[in-house]
Design an enzyme around this catalytic site. Sequence first.
Site, mmCIF file in Angstrom:
data_model
loop_
_atom_site.group_PDB
_atom_site.id
_atom_site.type_symbol
_atom_site.label_atom_id
_atom_site.label_comp_id
_atom_site.label_asym_id
_atom_site.label_seq_id
_atom_site.Cartn_x
_atom_site.Cartn_y
_atom_site.Cartn_z
ATOM 1 N N LYS A 110 -19.730 -2.911 47.934
ATOM 2 C CA LYS A 110 -21.058 -3.215 48.499
ATOM 3 C C LYS A 110 -21.520 -4.615 48.103
ATOM 4 O O LYS A 110 -22.042 -5.354 48.924
ATOM 5 C CB LYS A 110 -22.127 -2.248 47.969
ATOM 6 C CG LYS A 110 -22.015 -0.835 48.410
ATOM 7 C CD LYS A 110 -23.228 -0.028 47.964
ATOM 8 C CE LYS A 110 -23.561 -0.089 46.499
ATOM 9 N NZ LYS A 110 -22.675 0.661 45.588
ATOM 10 N N ARG B 239 -31.454 4.582 46.074
ATOM 11 C CA ARG B 239 -30.329 5.420 45.683
ATOM 12 C C ARG B 239 -30.716 6.894 45.668
ATOM 13 O O ARG B 239 -29.853 7.754 45.510
ATOM 14 C CB ARG B 239 -29.908 5.040 44.277
ATOM 15 C CG ARG B 239 -28.634 4.174 44.224
ATOM 16 C CD ARG B 239 -28.233 4.149 42.808
ATOM 17 N NE ARG B 239 -27.035 3.684 42.293
ATOM 18 C CZ ARG B 239 -26.663 2.419 42.087
ATOM 19 N NH1 ARG B 239 -27.341 1.433 42.566
ATOM 20 N NH2 ARG B 239 -25.570 2.161 41.423
ATOM 21 N N ARG C 19 -10.649 -3.233 36.130
ATOM 22 C CA ARG C 19 -11.402 -4.489 36.165
ATOM 23 C C ARG C 19 -11.664 -5.019 34.753
ATOM 24 O O ARG C 19 -12.174 -4.295 33.909
ATOM 25 C CB ARG C 19 -12.734 -4.188 36.883
ATOM 26 C CG ARG C 19 -13.399 -5.377 37.470
ATOM 27 C CD ARG C 19 -14.295 -4.971 38.601
ATOM 28 N NE ARG C 19 -15.528 -4.317 38.160
ATOM 29 C CZ ARG C 19 -16.542 -4.069 38.968
ATOM 30 N NH1 ARG C 19 -16.485 -4.415 40.234
ATOM 31 N NH2 ARG C 19 -17.619 -3.466 38.516
ATOM 32 N N ARG D 204 -16.441 -4.086 31.361
ATOM 33 C CA ARG D 204 -17.854 -3.746 31.406
ATOM 34 C C ARG D 204 -17.970 -2.312 30.910
ATOM 35 O O ARG D 204 -17.152 -1.463 31.293
ATOM 36 C CB ARG D 204 -18.344 -3.825 32.865
ATOM 37 C CG ARG D 204 -19.531 -4.729 33.076
ATOM 38 C CD ARG D 204 -19.838 -4.875 34.544
ATOM 39 N NE ARG D 204 -20.428 -3.675 35.131
ATOM 40 C CZ ARG D 204 -20.811 -3.585 36.387
ATOM 41 N NH1 ARG D 204 -20.684 -4.625 37.199
ATOM 42 N NH2 ARG D 204 -21.336 -2.478 36.874
ATOM 43 N N ARG E 239 -20.412 8.244 36.994
ATOM 44 C CA ARG E 239 -21.221 7.523 37.991
ATOM 45 C C ARG E 239 -20.951 8.077 39.395
ATOM 46 O O ARG E 239 -21.858 8.170 40.229
ATOM 47 C CB ARG E 239 -20.908 6.027 37.954
ATOM 48 C CG ARG E 239 -21.517 5.311 36.759
ATOM 49 C CD ARG E 239 -20.915 3.950 36.544
ATOM 50 N NE ARG E 239 -21.311 2.978 37.538
ATOM 51 C CZ ARG E 239 -20.662 1.820 37.748
ATOM 52 N NH1 ARG E 239 -19.605 1.515 37.043
ATOM 53 N NH2 ARG E 239 -21.090 0.985 38.666
HETATM 54 P P1 AMP Z 1 -24.685 -1.012 40.266
HETATM 55 O O1 AMP Z 1 -24.344 -2.399 39.803
HETATM 56 O O2 AMP Z 1 -25.414 -0.980 41.570
HETATM 57 O O3 AMP Z 1 -23.492 -0.070 40.232
HETATM 58 O O4 AMP Z 1 -25.735 -0.416 39.194
HETATM 59 C C1 AMP Z 1 -25.413 -0.347 37.827
HETATM 60 C C2 AMP Z 1 -26.333 0.641 37.122
HETATM 61 O O5 AMP Z 1 -27.702 0.209 37.284
HETATM 62 C C3 AMP Z 1 -26.310 2.058 37.669
HETATM 63 O O6 AMP Z 1 -25.266 2.837 37.091
HETATM 64 C C4 AMP Z 1 -27.695 2.568 37.261
HETATM 65 O O7 AMP Z 1 -27.723 2.876 35.875
HETATM 66 C C5 AMP Z 1 -28.562 1.336 37.473
HETATM 67 N N1 AMP Z 1 -29.141 1.248 38.843
HETATM 68 C C6 AMP Z 1 -28.899 0.296 39.788
HETATM 69 N N2 AMP Z 1 -29.607 0.517 40.900
HETATM 70 C C7 AMP Z 1 -30.319 1.663 40.669
HETATM 71 C C8 AMP Z 1 -31.230 2.420 41.440
HETATM 72 N N3 AMP Z 1 -31.550 2.087 42.704
HETATM 73 N N4 AMP Z 1 -31.765 3.523 40.873
HETATM 74 C C9 AMP Z 1 -31.478 3.890 39.606
HETATM 75 N N5 AMP Z 1 -30.606 3.220 38.829
HETATM 76 C C10 AMP Z 1 -30.025 2.120 39.342
#
Ligand code: AMP
Length: 222
Positions: A13, A88, A127, A162, A173
Amino acid sequence: MRVILVGPPGSGKGTQAKLLSQRFGLAHISTGDVLRESVRLRTPAGLLAEPYLLAGTLVPDDVVNELVADLFRREECPQGFVLDGYPRTLAQAAWFDQVLRQQQLDITGVLLFLLEDEVIVRRLSGRWICPNRTCGATYHTYNRPPRVPGICDLCGTPLIQREDDREETIRHRLEVYHQTTAGLIDYYRAQGLVRDVSAEGTIEQVYDRVLQVLGKTRQPRS
Ligand code: AMP
């Protein structure tokens, strides 16, 4: 154009959001990036969010909603955007609808990236990144291994993973993703906004599919 990208972690994404934002001059809003930056800066929202990020679970809706609303309240409120990782949950989608209504904006489409869990685990758990802030090179155990295992080719710094790219965390996740997005997807499908996009293959192949569902071409027509 105002698009929302929904898809499991590791479905590309972020990469596609960047390409779309460059091609169409859209604001790229990634709540994951905003949250990671808030953690780095030790802001109140960042301190609240940190344990959730480390555990790979969702940050509470009100924290994320406030961060997003804040962006849209500014004078330079984005008119065209690509949202990556938000909304989300159903509660976030309902909140975001209100934010858009206040700004008299609507959503062009919701792109749903489809990719099997096992492909994702293989992608993400391989990664590695260089923690040297002036370097930041990225590697992949299968697709782009460093010349010396565990060491950055460019600056010699030991590579790190990471925290949320560890296999156990990725599986968690993914579970969270499947549980929380089902309602969200139904919500947008009912409004006729969802476009399915296969996230398999190369970045270019996925980008072509993205443009196709949006009815766009790679270059502006002259
Ligand atoms: P991402 O980089 O989008 O995979 O997000 C990394 C982490 O940030 C996720 O595992 C959540 O802990 C948090 N996060 C990102 N976007 C959201 C969201 N819209 N709602 C809740 N937690 C989020």
